[in-house]
Design a protein around this motif. Structure first.
Motif, PDB file in Angstrom:
ATOM      1  N   MET A   1       0.839  -1.183   0.000  1.00 27.47           N
ATOM      2  CA  MET A   1       0.000   0.000   0.000  1.00 27.47           C
ATOM      3  C   MET A   1       0.885   1.248   0.000  1.00 27.47           C
ATOM      4  O   MET A   1       1.821   1.359   0.766  1.00 27.47           O
ATOM      5  CB  MET A   1      -0.900  -0.015   1.229  1.00 27.47           C
ATOM      6  N   SER A   2       0.588   2.175  -0.859  1.00 23.19           N
ATOM      7  CA  SER A   2       1.385   3.385  -0.986  1.00 23.19           C
ATOM      8  C   SER A   2       1.017   4.407   0.077  1.00 23.19           C
ATOM      9  O   SER A   2      -0.144   4.552   0.445  1.00 23.19           O
ATOM     10  CB  SER A   2       1.158   3.995  -2.374  1.00 23.19           C
ATOM     11  N   ASN A   3       2.018   5.132   0.566  1.00 24.79           N
ATOM     12  CA  ASN A   3       1.783   6.211   1.525  1.00 24.79           C
ATOM     13  C   ASN A   3       1.564   7.545   0.833  1.00 24.79           C
ATOM     14  O   ASN A   3       1.352   8.544   1.500  1.00 24.79           O
ATOM     15  CB  ASN A   3       2.965   6.331   2.490  1.00 24.79           C
ATOM     16  N   TYR A   4       1.595   7.572  -0.517  1.00 24.25           N
ATOM     17  CA  TYR A   4       1.492   8.838  -1.228  1.00 24.25           C
ATOM     18  C   TYR A   4       0.228   9.622  -0.888  1.00 24.25           C
ATOM     19  O   TYR A   4       0.320  10.812  -0.573  1.00 24.25           O
ATOM     20  CB  TYR A   4       1.602   8.636  -2.739  1.00 24.25           C
ATOM     21  N   PRO A   5      -0.979   9.022  -0.923  1.00 24.26           N
ATOM     22  CA  PRO A   5      -2.171   9.817  -0.579  1.00 24.26           C
ATOM     23  C   PRO A   5      -2.105  10.383   0.837  1.00 24.26           C
ATOM     24  O   PRO A   5      -2.472  11.536   1.063  1.00 24.26           O
ATOM     25  CB  PRO A   5      -3.331   8.840  -0.734  1.00 24.26           C
ATOM     26  N   PHE A   6      -1.628   9.601   1.791  1.00 24.72           N
ATOM     27  CA  PHE A   6      -1.500  10.085   3.168  1.00 24.72           C
ATOM     28  C   PHE A   6      -0.516  11.240   3.238  1.00 24.72           C
ATOM     29  O   PHE A   6      -0.799  12.287   3.817  1.00 24.72           O
ATOM     30  CB  PHE A   6      -1.059   8.949   4.094  1.00 24.72           C
ATOM     31  N   SER A   8       0.531  13.203   0.869  1.00 27.36           N
ATOM     32  CA  SER A   8       0.009  14.348   0.128  1.00 27.36           C
ATOM     33  C   SER A   8      -1.002  15.117   0.969  1.00 27.36           C
ATOM     34  O   SER A   8      -0.973  16.350   1.032  1.00 27.36           O
ATOM     35  CB  SER A   8      -0.637  13.864  -1.170  1.00 27.36           C
ATOM     36  N   GLU A   9      -1.904  14.415   1.628  1.00 25.76           N
ATOM     37  CA  GLU A   9      -2.909  15.045   2.488  1.00 25.76           C
ATOM     38  C   GLU A   9      -2.260  15.742   3.674  1.00 25.76           C
ATOM     39  O   GLU A   9      -2.605  16.871   4.009  1.00 25.76           O
ATOM     40  CB  GLU A   9      -3.902  13.983   2.973  1.00 25.76           C
ATOM     41  N   LEU A  10      -1.305  15.087   4.296  1.00 28.92           N
ATOM     42  CA  LEU A  10      -0.605  15.672   5.442  1.00 28.92           C
ATOM     43  C   LEU A  10       0.156  16.928   5.019  1.00 28.92           C
ATOM     44  O   LEU A  10       0.086  17.962   5.693  1.00 28.92           O
ATOM     45  CB  LEU A  10       0.336  14.636   6.058  1.00 28.92           C
ATOM     46  N   ALA A  11       0.844  16.881   3.900  1.00 26.70           N
ATOM     47  CA  ALA A  11       1.575  18.050   3.404  1.00 26.70           C
ATOM     48  C   ALA A  11       0.619  19.202   3.099  1.00 26.70           C
ATOM     49  O   ALA A  11       0.905  20.370   3.404  1.00 26.70           O
ATOM     50  CB  ALA A  11       2.384  17.685   2.163  1.00 26.70           C
ATOM     51  N   HIS A  12      -0.534  18.889   2.507  1.00 26.19           N
ATOM     52  CA  HIS A  12      -1.528  19.926   2.208  1.00 26.19           C
ATOM     53  C   HIS A  12      -2.009  20.605   3.495  1.00 26.19           C
ATOM     54  O   HIS A  12      -2.101  21.833   3.563  1.00 26.19           O
ATOM     55  CB  HIS A  12      -2.721  19.321   1.467  1.00 26.19           C
ATOM     56  N   LEU A  13      -2.301  19.810   4.509  1.00 24.51           N
ATOM     57  CA  LEU A  13      -2.767  20.377   5.775  1.00 24.51           C
ATOM     58  C   LEU A  13      -1.685  21.245   6.420  1.00 24.51           C
ATOM     59  O   LEU A  13      -1.981  22.294   6.996  1.00 24.51           O
ATOM     60  CB  LEU A  13      -3.217  19.267   6.715  1.00 24.51           C
ATOM     61  N   GLU A  14      -0.440  20.823   6.314  1.00 26.80           N
ATOM     62  CA  GLU A  14       0.658  21.629   6.858  1.00 26.80           C
ATOM     63  C   GLU A  14       0.773  22.961   6.104  1.00 26.80           C
ATOM     64  O   GLU A  14       1.069  23.991   6.704  1.00 26.80           O
ATOM     65  CB  GLU A  14       1.970  20.861   6.785  1.00 26.80           C
ATOM     66  N   ARG A  52       3.997  14.734  13.164  1.00 26.03           N
ATOM     67  CA  ARG A  52       3.493  15.779  12.265  1.00 26.03           C
ATOM     68  C   ARG A  52       2.021  16.057  12.531  1.00 26.03           C
ATOM     69  O   ARG A  52       1.597  17.209  12.578  1.00 26.03           O
ATOM     70  CB  ARG A  52       3.713  15.384  10.813  1.00 26.03           C
ATOM     71  N   ILE A  53       1.236  15.007  12.716  1.00 21.17           N
ATOM     72  CA  ILE A  53      -0.182  15.179  13.017  1.00 21.17           C
ATOM     73  C   ILE A  53      -0.339  15.884  14.370  1.00 21.17           C
ATOM     74  O   ILE A  53      -1.168  16.784  14.516  1.00 21.17           O
ATOM     75  CB  ILE A  53      -0.926  13.834  12.996  1.00 21.17           C
ATOM     76  N   GLY A  54       0.461  15.499  15.339  1.00 20.70           N
ATOM     77  CA  GLY A  54       0.427  16.151  16.648  1.00 20.70           C
ATOM     78  C   GLY A  54       0.737  17.634  16.559  1.00 20.70           C
ATOM     79  O   GLY A  54       0.072  18.462  17.196  1.00 20.70           O
ATOM     80  N   ARG A  55       1.742  17.988  15.759  1.00 20.09           N
ATOM     81  CA  ARG A  55       2.073  19.403  15.579  1.00 20.09           C
ATOM     82  C   ARG A  55       0.922  20.148  14.919  1.00 20.09           C
ATOM     83  O   ARG A  55       0.591  21.271  15.310  1.00 20.09           O
ATOM     84  CB  ARG A  55       3.352  19.562  14.758  1.00 20.09           C
ATOM     85  N   LEU A  56       0.299  19.523  13.913  1.00 18.44           N
ATOM     86  CA  LEU A  56      -0.863  20.145  13.271  1.00 18.44           C
ATOM     87  C   LEU A  56      -1.972  20.402  14.283  1.00 18.44           C
ATOM     88  O   LEU A  56      -2.583  21.471  14.300  1.00 18.44           O
ATOM     89  CB  LEU A  56      -1.404  19.260  12.148  1.00 18.44           C
ATOM     90  N   MET A  57      -2.249  19.423  15.127  1.00 14.49           N
ATOM     91  CA  MET A  57      -3.309  19.580  16.120  1.00 14.49           C
ATOM     92  C   MET A  57      -2.953  20.673  17.124  1.00 14.49           C
ATOM     93  O   MET A  57      -3.820  21.457  17.512  1.00 14.49           O
ATOM     94  CB  MET A  57      -3.583  18.257  16.842  1.00 14.49           C
ATOM     95  N   ASP A  58      -1.693  20.757  17.534  1.00 12.16           N
ATOM     96  CA  ASP A  58      -1.274  21.813  18.456  1.00 12.16           C
ATOM     97  C   ASP A  58      -1.501  23.191  17.842  1.00 12.16           C
ATOM     98  O   ASP A  58      -2.044  24.091  18.490  1.00 12.16           O
ATOM     99  CB  ASP A  58       0.197  21.660  18.844  1.00 12.16           C
ATOM    100  N   VAL A  59      -1.088  23.363  16.592  1.00 15.27           N
ATOM    101  CA  VAL A  59      -1.272  24.641  15.907  1.00 15.27           C
ATOM    102  C   VAL A  59      -2.758  24.920  15.733  1.00 15.27           C
ATOM    103  O   VAL A  59      -3.223  26.043  15.963  1.00 15.27           O
ATOM    104  CB  VAL A  59      -0.536  24.649  14.543  1.00 15.27           C
ATOM    105  N   PHE A  60      -3.519  23.919  15.341  1.00  8.30           N
ATOM    106  CA  PHE A  60      -4.943  24.101  15.123  1.00  8.30           C
ATOM    107  C   PHE A  60      -5.642  24.504  16.428  1.00  8.30           C
ATOM    108  O   PHE A  60      -6.495  25.389  16.438  1.00  8.30           O
ATOM    109  CB  PHE A  60      -5.567  22.824  14.558  1.00  8.30           C
ATOM    110  N   GLU A  61      -5.277  23.868  17.519  1.00  2.67           N
ATOM    111  CA  GLU A  61      -5.874  24.221  18.807  1.00  2.67           C
ATOM    112  C   GLU A  61      -5.541  25.659  19.187  1.00  2.67           C
ATOM    113  O   GLU A  61      -6.381  26.370  19.743  1.00  2.67           O
ATOM    114  CB  GLU A  61      -5.424  23.234  19.884  1.00  2.67           C
ATOM    115  N   GLU A  62      -4.339  26.106  18.863  1.00  2.90           N
ATOM    116  CA  GLU A  62      -3.963  27.500  19.124  1.00  2.90           C
ATOM    117  C   GLU A  62      -4.813  28.437  18.267  1.00  2.90           C
ATOM    118  O   GLU A  62      -5.278  29.477  18.747  1.00  2.90           O
ATOM    119  CB  GLU A  62      -2.473  27.714  18.843  1.00  2.90           C
ATOM    120  N   ILE A  63      -5.032  28.090  17.012  1.00  4.16           N
ATOM    121  CA  ILE A  63      -5.885  28.897  16.132  1.00  4.16           C
ATOM    122  C   ILE A  63      -7.295  28.977  16.712  1.00  4.16           C
ATOM    123  O   ILE A  63      -7.900  30.049  16.752  1.00  4.16           O
ATOM    124  CB  ILE A  63      -5.915  28.304  14.709  1.00  4.16           C
TER     125      ILE A  63
END
Length: 80
Positions: A1-6, A8-14, A52-63
């Motif tokens: 299974m390729s990690n490309y979609p994951f 790509s989605e993670l990079a977009h959210l960042e 990376r997901i944890g960092r996104l959630m931290d930033v999002f919670e701050e927003i």
């Protein structure tokens, strides 16, 4: 299974985070769902992706805190 979609989605959210700080397109609940959707059951992602997901959630919670300073932080269900 390729990690490309994951990856790509993670990079977009960042990349979208700076836009969420000024005027969140599609609203904050939409972006919270997108971030949480990347959090599969424990142990299914490399540690670097979990961080990376944890960092996104931290930033999002701050927003969210800045957008609604009168509300308490929301509980999340992420793996960090």
């Amino acid at each position: 299974m390729s990690n490309y979609p994951f990856e790509s989605e993670l990079a977009h959210l960042e990349q979208i985070i700076p836009f969420l700080m000024t005027a969140p397109p599609l609203g904050l609940p939409y972006w919270r769902r997108r971030i949480l959707a990347l959090s599969p059951p424990e142990g299914r992602l490399p540690a670097s992706s979990v961080k990376r997901i944890g960092r996104l959630m931290d930033v999002f919670e701050e927003i969210e805190r800045k957008a609604s300073p009168d509300t308490a932080p929301r509980a999340t269900t992420t793996t960090r």
